[in-house]
Scaffold this active site. Structure first.
Site, PDB file in Angstrom:
ATOM      1  N   GLY A 129       0.806  -1.217   0.000  1.00 21.56           N
ATOM      2  CA  GLY A 129       0.000   0.000   0.000  1.00 21.56           C
ATOM      3  C   GLY A 129       0.836   1.263   0.000  1.00 21.56           C
ATOM      4  O   GLY A 129       0.372   2.329   0.408  1.00 21.56           O
ATOM      5  N   ALA A 130       2.066   1.178  -0.504  1.00 22.83           N
ATOM      6  CA  ALA A 130       2.986   2.316  -0.449  1.00 22.83           C
ATOM      7  C   ALA A 130       2.583   3.463  -1.367  1.00 22.83           C
ATOM      8  O   ALA A 130       3.060   4.584  -1.197  1.00 22.83           O
ATOM      9  CB  ALA A 130       4.409   1.858  -0.797  1.00 22.83           C
TER      10      ALA A 130
ATOM     11  N   HIS B  77     -14.640  10.554   9.400  1.00 21.89           N
ATOM     12  CA  HIS B  77     -13.506  10.317   8.511  1.00 21.89           C
ATOM     13  C   HIS B  77     -13.761  10.921   7.137  1.00 21.89           C
ATOM     14  O   HIS B  77     -14.894  11.285   6.798  1.00 21.89           O
ATOM     15  CB  HIS B  77     -13.226   8.816   8.365  1.00 21.89           C
ATOM     16  CG  HIS B  77     -12.547   8.214   9.545  1.00 21.89           C
ATOM     17  ND1 HIS B  77     -13.230   7.873  10.706  1.00 21.89           N
ATOM     18  CD2 HIS B  77     -11.250   7.891   9.775  1.00 21.89           C
ATOM     19  CE1 HIS B  77     -12.368   7.366  11.583  1.00 21.89           C
ATOM     20  NE2 HIS B  77     -11.179   7.366  11.042  1.00 21.89           N
TER      21      HIS B  77
ATOM     22  N   GLY C 250      -2.010  -1.608   9.575  1.00 22.16           N
ATOM     23  CA  GLY C 250      -2.794  -0.408   9.832  1.00 22.16           C
ATOM     24  C   GLY C 250      -4.078  -0.379   9.041  1.00 22.16           C
ATOM     25  O   GLY C 250      -4.755   0.639   8.989  1.00 22.16           O
TER      26      GLY C 250
ATOM     27  N   LYS D 154     -12.927   6.793   2.753  1.00 20.33           N
ATOM     28  CA  LYS D 154     -12.834   5.613   3.622  1.00 20.33           C
ATOM     29  C   LYS D 154     -13.960   4.649   3.261  1.00 20.33           C
ATOM     30  O   LYS D 154     -15.129   5.051   3.184  1.00 20.33           O
ATOM     31  CB  LYS D 154     -12.914   6.021   5.084  1.00 20.33           C
ATOM     32  CG  LYS D 154     -12.690   4.872   6.068  1.00 20.33           C
ATOM     33  CD  LYS D 154     -12.568   5.392   7.498  1.00 20.33           C
ATOM     34  CE  LYS D 154     -12.384   4.259   8.492  1.00 20.33           C
ATOM     35  NZ  LYS D 154     -11.142   3.482   8.235  1.00 20.33           N
TER      36      LYS D 154
ATOM     37  N   PHE E 224      -2.817   4.201  14.568  1.00 19.93           N
ATOM     38  CA  PHE E 224      -1.429   4.332  14.990  1.00 19.93           C
ATOM     39  C   PHE E 224      -1.161   5.642  15.729  1.00 19.93           C
ATOM     40  O   PHE E 224      -0.037   5.877  16.176  1.00 19.93           O
ATOM     41  CB  PHE E 224      -0.496   4.253  13.780  1.00 19.93           C
ATOM     42  CG  PHE E 224      -0.218   2.849  13.327  1.00 19.93           C
ATOM     43  CD1 PHE E 224       0.510   1.982  14.123  1.00 19.93           C
ATOM     44  CD2 PHE E 224      -0.680   2.392  12.107  1.00 19.93           C
ATOM     45  CE1 PHE E 224       0.771   0.679  13.713  1.00 19.93           C
ATOM     46  CE2 PHE E 224      -0.418   1.100  11.683  1.00 19.93           C
ATOM     47  CZ  PHE E 224       0.313   0.244  12.492  1.00 19.93           C
TER      48      PHE E 224
END
Length: 266
Positions: A9-10, A155, A99, A159, A128
């Site tokens: 997921g970078a 949010h 996460g 999302k 986190f």
């Protein structure tokens, strides 16, 4: 010792922020990226191309592990991909730091058992942010004395899951100290379905999705003649980075998988 990290997921917003944070962290190295496409190419910041010198991209975790031998998988993908990613990582001897929200209790239980069997450390963290974890802890303390609870989580509109993992984790922590009971009027009627929110052990959880928001939660606890509100706001994804780095360091010392960052905060 340098901790070798692979990120799933970078290319996402949180993943990009985590990539920058880990690259700037002492004793950490991003050795590869796990993606669903771009096999054999390289990630240069937020740009993908075939120019060597960037971070190599793999679509197969097995091939990635054989080539780079990472210590930790940081998974910041989506609910559809995370279970397989983490299951495969544990099987291959890689410590997961997760996460991504949306894992079911059954999935978490299965992954916990698999990690214990393989003696692999891991952390699944609905949030986190250190401040968010403290908000959850404080809410659980307060719920011992003020047992009528409603959770309002807010949010950004991109999302995909509702309620948020943070809201669910908060409700689970409160459930441990609060006697279950139905809140509101005993003959309460919803004239619009869902008006009172989701029901969790008698508590109500309300989800808001709007552009302009990032990650926010307020826990409201009512008592006779009083109201206690405990709120946390993340205005920038940088708020998640200290917790991510803390979790990566922590899993190197663990032999089990834990659910929630509160398990590694004194």
């Amino acid at each position: 010792m340098t901790i070798k990290v692979v990120i799933a997921g970078a290319r996402g917003r949180l993943g990009s922020a985590a990539l920058r944070s880990i690259l700037n962290a002492p004793n950490m190295e991003v050795v590869a990226v796990l993606d669903y496409k771009y096999e054999g190419q390289y990630l240069h910041g937020t740009v993908v191309n075939d120019e060597a010198g960037g971070i190599p991209i793999y679509t197969s975790l097995e091939n990635l592990v054989a080539a780079t031998r990472p210590d930790v998988l940081l998974d910041l993908t989506d609910p559809d991909a995370v279970f397989k990613n983490v299951h495969d990582a544990i099987t291959l001897g890689i410590r997961p730091v997760v996460g991504t929200s949306g894992l079911s209790i059954e999935n978490i239980s299965l992954l916990t058992e698999l990690a214990a069997k393989n003696r692999i450390g891991g952390i699944i963290a609905p949030n986190f942010s250190i401040g968010a974890v403290l908000m959850m802890k404080f809410s659980a303390i307060a719920a011992r004395y003020l047992g009528d609870v409603e959770i309002l989580e807010m949010h950004h509109d991109k999302k995909v899951d509702a309620p948020s993992g943070t809201a669910v984790k908060t409700a689970e922590m409160i459930k441990e100290v609060r006697e279950a009971h139905k809140q509101g009027h005993p003959e309460e009627k919803e004239h619009q379905a869902g008006a009172r929110g989701a029901d969790f052990d008698g508590m109500k959880i309300h989800s808001i999705r709007l552009p302009g928001l990032l990650a926010h939660q307020e826990v409201m606890l009512g008592g006779e003649g009083e109201l206690l509100s405990i709120r946390h706001d993340s205005f920038d994804r940088s708020s998640f980075m200290p917790g991510i780095l803390m979790a990566i360091h922590n899993v190197m010392e663990r032999k089990d998988l834990v659910y929630g960052l509160e398990n590694i905060i004194d």
